[in-house]
Design a protein around this motif. Sequence first.
Motif, short mmCIF file in Angstrom:
data_model
loop_
_atom_site.label_atom_id
_atom_site.label_comp_id
_atom_site.label_asym_id
_atom_site.label_seq_id
_atom_site.Cartn_x
_atom_site.Cartn_y
_atom_site.Cartn_z
N VAL A 11 0.85 -1.20 0.00
CA VAL A 11 0.00 0.00 0.00
C VAL A 11 0.89 1.25 0.00
O VAL A 11 0.66 2.19 -0.76
N LEU B 227 -5.00 2.51 11.43
CA LEU B 227 -6.03 2.50 10.38
C LEU B 227 -5.50 1.94 9.07
O LEU B 227 -6.18 1.15 8.39
N SER B 228 -4.28 2.34 8.70
CA SER B 228 -3.76 1.82 7.42
C SER B 228 -3.46 0.33 7.56
O SER B 228 -3.57 -0.43 6.59
N TYR C 81 -6.74 -1.30 7.01
CA TYR C 81 -7.04 -1.27 5.57
C TYR C 81 -6.27 -2.39 4.85
O TYR C 81 -6.84 -3.18 4.08
N ILE D 250 -7.61 -5.85 2.99
CA ILE D 250 -7.30 -6.23 1.59
C ILE D 250 -6.78 -7.66 1.55
O ILE D 250 -7.21 -8.48 0.73
#
Length: 229
Positions: A68, A142-143, A146, A150
Amino acid sequence: MTRDDLFNINAGIVKGLCEAIAKHCPKALVNMISNPVNSTVPIAAEIFKKAGTYDPKRLFGVTTLDVVRAKTFYAGKAMVPVAEVNVPVVGGHAGITILPLFSQATPKANLSDEELTALTKRTQDGGTEVVEAKAGKGSATLSMAYAGAIFADACLKGLNGVPDVIECSFVQSTVTELPFFASKVRLGKNGVEEVLGLGPLSDYEKEGLEKLKPELLSSIEKGIKFATQ
Ligand SMILES: NC(=O)C1=CN([C@@H]2O[C@H](COP(=O)(O)OP(=O)(O)OC[C@H]3O[C@@H](n4cnc5c(N)ncnc54)[C@H](O)[C@@H]3O)[C@@H](O)[C@H]2O)C=CC1
Ligand SMILES: O=C([O-])CC(=O)C(=O)O
């Protein structure tokens, strides 16, 4: 605090959780996010081996956040929409063991060696940057969520028979001489269908690959030692 500093706390937590997984859901696909991933995945493998439930196809270190970050930073520099970007990230999940392969990034962009070096460093230090900025109040929560979503979604697609689901992950591997390594993995009904090779590397990436191996091996061995002693 580095990911390695987390070893003393997290190694024991991971050991306990993996013993519970072996007992209660031995067929689960295990997505290991807890750091240091370079050690906690080998710990999990050893705990599962002890319990007689180890299946290398079902154990994954989640390195999606590195992908990411690599995609985001590349899109910014190359001025292309991030949703169209693909960048494999191989190796491990800490510092120089994180090796983004920008030479294979798509869409192609004409970035200079200096720009590629800066992008590589930014990707390698992205997690530490956040940990330091939060000063003891956690990490890239939070990332990470995420990225974890995924990867979990990709695993579910594989389990459901969707073809050609490919994500990078830190898995048992013969891609290099190291027993665990992150590279592109094809996901399927049994978890790992195929661990894909590295593809062609630039000289800079070849150098990065050789440099990361001793550190990655030492983290892997630290995990194995903890779980087997
Ligand atoms: N693989 C990756 O890409 C990433 C991994 N991480 C890792 O994820 C982990 C969590 O990070 P944060 O959410 O920022 O930490 P945090 O400190 O905000 O949350 C950790 C949570 O674990 C709970 N906990 C503590 N001991 C436990 C136990 N024995 N059993 C069950 N739960 C327990 C705590 O109560 C707390 O809610 C860390 O190991 C961190 O290094 C973080 C970011 C990215
Ligand atoms: O550096 C950390 O501890 C958190 C982490 O793994 C990341 O953000 O990639």
